[in-house]
Enzyme design. Structure first.
Site, mmCIF file in Angstrom:
data_model
loop_
_atom_site.group_PDB
_atom_site.id
_atom_site.type_symbol
_atom_site.label_atom_id
_atom_site.label_comp_id
_atom_site.label_asym_id
_atom_site.label_seq_id
_atom_site.Cartn_x
_atom_site.Cartn_y
_atom_site.Cartn_z
ATOM 1 N N ARG A 206 -6.948 3.219 8.560
ATOM 2 C CA ARG A 206 -6.345 2.687 7.340
ATOM 3 C C ARG A 206 -7.038 3.188 6.086
ATOM 4 O O ARG A 206 -6.475 3.127 4.997
ATOM 5 C CB ARG A 206 -6.383 1.158 7.361
ATOM 6 N N PHE B 273 3.438 1.263 5.144
ATOM 7 C CA PHE B 273 2.692 2.090 6.098
ATOM 8 C C PHE B 273 1.525 1.323 6.720
ATOM 9 O O PHE B 273 0.810 0.584 6.048
ATOM 10 C CB PHE B 273 2.085 3.282 5.357
ATOM 11 N N GLU B 274 1.299 1.549 8.018
ATOM 12 C CA GLU B 274 0.089 1.087 8.712
ATOM 13 C C GLU B 274 -0.186 -0.401 8.495
ATOM 14 O O GLU B 274 -1.324 -0.828 8.337
ATOM 15 C CB GLU B 274 -1.115 1.934 8.300
ATOM 16 N N GLY B 275 0.884 -1.186 8.494
ATOM 17 C CA GLY B 275 0.766 -2.622 8.279
ATOM 18 C C GLY B 275 1.264 -2.991 6.899
ATOM 19 O O GLY B 275 0.622 -2.686 5.899
#
Length: 646
Positions: free
Chosen positions: A296, A426-428
Site C-alpha cells: 500500500r 485502489f487496494e482497499g
C-alpha cells in the site's frame, strides 16, 4: 442470466462467515511495537519515530544513483501526453524501463534486481509517476503486489530462483484477487483450484487485473475445496499467462489512468503445478493482506508526486495570473488553497518517507501505519488536485490538449483529478480502510473483552472475559488521565524559531482523548460497535491526522538537524499542524453530533422506494445489461487480447 441472478457456483456466505474469513486472514499477534497502534491506545510513543530513521549510507548511494538514471530516462524518453492520448504506454518505453532495471527495484541483487529499500523504491515511483501516472501504476502493480513481493515473503527458495530473475528484467507480473461479484468480501471468492495429482486445475474469472493484459506471470487467488489430504481454503498460485486455458477477455478503460493495462482474465481448466502454489493451502488471504502492508505504500508515493506538481503549478500560475490589480495568489481565497497544498504536500512526504523507512528497518509492525498512509494520502491528494483545478478556473477544467491547441501551456490539471480518483478505491477503498484500521486499532480491547460483546459466547466465557477486562482496564484507564502533553516543557527539542513542541503536546493529549472516546463507545454500544461505521471512520480519521502531525514534526526536526531547509520545514510543519488541529476538533464534535441514525432511516426509505418520486423528471442514459457480468466458469467465448511485451 437475469440482472438479479448470480452464478450458482458462487459460495453462499453469511455476514458472520464473511467476518470469520477476514478475521482468520489477519495477522493475529503483535510481535513488534507499532507507533500507530500505541497512538490509538492513548500512548504517544515518540521514541518509536524520533530521531527520524534514515537509510544506511550504502542503500542511499545505490538509491540516488538509480534515481539519477531514472530521471534522465523519464525526462528524455517518456511523453506523458502521448500516453494519455493513445491510452497506452509505448512498448519501447516499457523495454527501456526493463533495461534500466526498474522492474526489479525491490528484488534482491542475487536474483538480478536492484535491491532498493522501500524509501528509494517509493521515491522512484514518485519520479516515474510524475512523468506518467500510468507508468507508476505499471511498476508498482508489478512489484508491490505482483509476483515479487509474495514470493519474497512466502515463497520457497526454488520459487524465488525460478521466478524472481524473470521479474527483475524481462517479465511483467499482476495480482488477481477481485472477481465480478467479489470486491472486499473474499469469503465469496468463486474461482476454484481443484487438486488433480501433482497439479491444481483453475476455473473462474478475475476482474480489474492491473497489468493483466500485458503480464507474463500472475499471482492468482483461488478456492481449494477441502478434501482428504487437502485442508482447502483460499490459496495463492503463480500462473503463467501463456498457459492453455488462460484468456484475457477484455482490456478495460477508465476515466483516468488511461495508459494502464487492466483487464478481465478467464481461467478454464488451467493446469498449475503444485510447485507453483505460494505458501500452504488456505493461506492466500493472509499472503494478500501481508503483502499489502508494504504494498500500500506505493500509492502514497504517487500522491506525493501529485502534491508536488500541484504546488509547482499553483505557484507558477498564481504568480502569473492577475485579477483586480494583483496576482491571484495575493487574494486570500486563493492563497489559503496554496497554503493548504504546500503544507499538505510536506505532510504527505513526511508520512510516506517515515512509514517507508520503518518498513525498511523492520523494527516496527507497520500494518496500521501503511494503511493510514494509504488512506490519508489518497483522500488529501484528491482534495489538493480539486483545489488546483479551482485555482486554475476554466483552464483547470480544460484539457491540456485543448490548451495547447489554442496557444497556451498544456497543463493537465483535469487529467490529474481523473487519475487520482481511483486511489480512494485502489487496494482497499476508503470505507474498507476505515474498517480495517479500526479493527486493528481496537485489537487490544477485543483481545481482552471481545467475548463480552460476542452474542454467541457462553455465560462462562463472558465471565472470564469480564475478569480479564477488569484487570486490563484497571491498569489502562488511569493512564489516560494525564501525560506529558499537559507539561509546558515537554518536547522542548522541537522548539526553535518556530515552536513545534506545542503540536506534539497536542498529539499526546489528543491520543489519550481518542482512546477514552473509543472506550466509551465500546461501553455504550458493545456488540453493536461494529455496525457504527460512521463513528469508526471518524476515529480512524483522527488517528490519521495525529500520525501525519507527528510525522511532519519529526521530519522538520530531521531537516533542521541536517541543515537542509530546516527553518522552512518548521514553518510548513507548523502550518500543517494548525490546519490539522482544526480538522481533528471538527471530527471529535462529529463523533457524537451527527446524522448517522437519521441517515440509516433515509437509506431504508430509498431502498424501499419511498422516495422514488424524487427521481422523476429525468432520463437515464445508462445502457442495458446486468449490474454484474456473468462469471460462470467455462471456456472463453472471446478473443484473447493478451499482449506480452518482448
Amino acid at each position: 442470466m437475469s440482472a438479479s441472478t448470480t452464478p450458482s457456483s458462487r459460495p453462499a456466505v453469511t455476514e458472520r462467515e464473511a467476518r470469520e474469513v477476514a478475521e482468520a486472514a489477519r495477522e493475529q499477534h503483535w510481535r513488534k511495537p507499532s507507533f500507530a497502534k500505541e497512538l490509538f491506545l492513548g500512548r504517544f510513543r515518540l521514541d518509536l519515530i524520533h530521531p527520524h530513521p534514515l537509510p544506511e549510507d550504502e542503500a542511499a548511494q545505490r538509491g540516488e544513483e538509480f534515481l539519477a538514471k531514472l530521471r534522465d530516462f523519464v525526462e528524455t524518453k517518456v511523453d506523458g501526453a502521448l500516453i494519455e492520448r493513445e491510452a497506452r504506454i509505448p512498448d519501447d518505453v516499457i523495454d527501456g524501463l526493463k533495461e534500466l532495471g526498474a522492474f526489479g527495484m525491490k528484488i534482491d541483487t542475487k536474483y538480478g534486481g536492484l535491491g532498493l529499500g522501500q524509501v528509494y523504491y517509493n521515491r522512484a515511483l514518485t519520479l516515474a509517476g510524475s512523468a506518467s501516472p500510468a507508468i507508476g501504476v505499471l511498476l508498482s502493480a508489478h512489484q508491490s503486489i505482483g509476483v515479487p513481493q509474495p514470493l519474497k515473503l512466502f515463497g520457497t527458495q526454488e520459487q524465488r530462483e525460478r521466478f524472481l530473475p524473470r521479474c527483475a528484467r524481462t517479465d511483467i507480473s499482476a495480482f488477481l484477487l477481485t472477481e465480478p461479484d467479489v470486491g472486499s468480501d473474499p469469503a465469496r471468492l468463486a474461482t476454484t483450484a481443484i487438486p488433480d495429482g501433482d497439479d491444481y486445475v483453475l476455473d473462474g474469472v478475475k476482474l480489474w487485473t492491473t497489468n493483466g493484459v500485458v503480464a507474463d506471470l500472475l499471482v492468482v487467488m483461488a478456492r481449494v475445496p477441502r478434501s482428504e489430504g487437502h485442508r482447502g481454503g483460499i490459496t495463492a498460485f503463480v500462473v503463467e499467462t501463456n498457459a492453455p486455458g488462460v484468456t484475457v477477455e477484455n482490456r478495460n478503460a477508465f476515466m483516468g489512468l488511461r495508459g494502464i493495462e487492466n483487464g478481465v482474465t478467464r481461467f478454464h481448466q488451467v493446469r498449475v503445478p503444485a510447485a507453483n502454489r505460494v505458501g500452504e493451502e488456505g493461506q492466500g488471504l493472509k499472503i494478500a493482506l501481508t503483502t499489502l502492508n508494504t504494498g500500500r505504500l506505493s500509492l502514497p508515493a504517487s500522491c506525493v508526486a501529485a502534491g508536488k506538481w500541484c504546488l509547482k503549478i499553483a505557484r507558477e500560475w498564481s504568480a502569473a495570473r492577475e485579477q483586480w490589480g494583483k496576482p491571484v495568489a495575493h487574494h486570500e481565497a486563493v492563497g489559503s488553497k496554496i497554503s493548504f497544498i504546500a503544507a499538505t504536500t510536506f505532510a504527505l512526504e513526511a508520512v510516506t518517507d517515515l512509514a517507508s523507512q520503518m518498513a525498511d528497518e523492520d523494527r516496527n509492525d507497520i500494518r496500521i501505519e501503511g494503511a493510514l498512509a494509504k488512506l490519508y494520502a489518497s483522500e488529501t491528494a484528491w482534495t489538493m488536485a480539486d483545489e488546483l483545478v479551482q485555482i486554475r478556473g476554466g483552464r483547470g477544467f480544460e484539457t491540456a490538449e485543448s490548451l495547447r491547441a489554442r496557444g497556451e501551456r498544456g497543463v493537465p490539471a483535469e487529467q490529474l483529478l481523473r487519475d487520482l480518483r481511483i486511489n480512494r478505491i485502489f487496494e482497499g477503498s476508503t470505507e474498507i480502510m476505515h474498517l480495517l484500521i479500526a479493527r486493528e486499532a481496537v485489537d487490544a480491547h477485543l483481545s481482552v473483552a471481545g467475548d463480552l460483546i460476542d452474542p454467541e459466547k457462553s455465560l462462562g466465557d463472558k465471565a472470564r472475559a469480564g475478569a480479564n477486562a477488569g484487570v486490563f482496564y484497571a491498569k489502562w484507564l488511569p493512564k489516560l488521565v494525564a501525560g506529558p502533553g499537559q507539561l509546558p516543557a515537554s518536547y522542548g527539542e522541537f522548539k526553535h524559531e518556530v515552536d513545534l513542541s506545542g503540536h506534539l503536546r497536542y498529539v499526546e493529549r489528543t491520543a489519550r482523548k481518542l482512546a477514552r472516546s473509543t472506550f466509551y463507545a465500546m461501553s455504550r454500544w458493545q456488540g453493536r460497535m461494529e455496525s457504527k461505521q460512521g463513528f469508526l471512520g471518524r476515529i480512524v480519521d483522527i488517528g490519521a491526522e495525529l500520525f501525519a502531525m507527528s510525522a511532519s514534526c519529526v521530519r522538520a526536526e530531521l531537516l533542521r538537524s541536517q541543515g537542509d531547509r530546516g527553518r522552512e520545514a518548521y514553518q510548513l510543519a507548523d502550518v500543517f499542524c494548525r490546519q490539522s488541529r482544526i480538522r481533528v476538533e471538527e471530527l471529535f464534535t462529529r463523533l457524537w453530533t451527527n446524522t448517522d441514525d437519521l441517515d440509516r432511516k433515509v437509506v431504508k426509505g430509498v431502498l424501499s422506494g419511498t422516495y422514488e418520486w424524487l427521481e422523476q423528471g429525468i432520463v437515464d442514459p445508462s445502457g442495458d445489461g446486468p449490474w454484474i457480468a456473468d462469471a460462470t466458469p467455462g471456456p472463453s467465448q472471446r478473443e484473447n487480447v493478451h499482449r506480452p511485451i518482448r
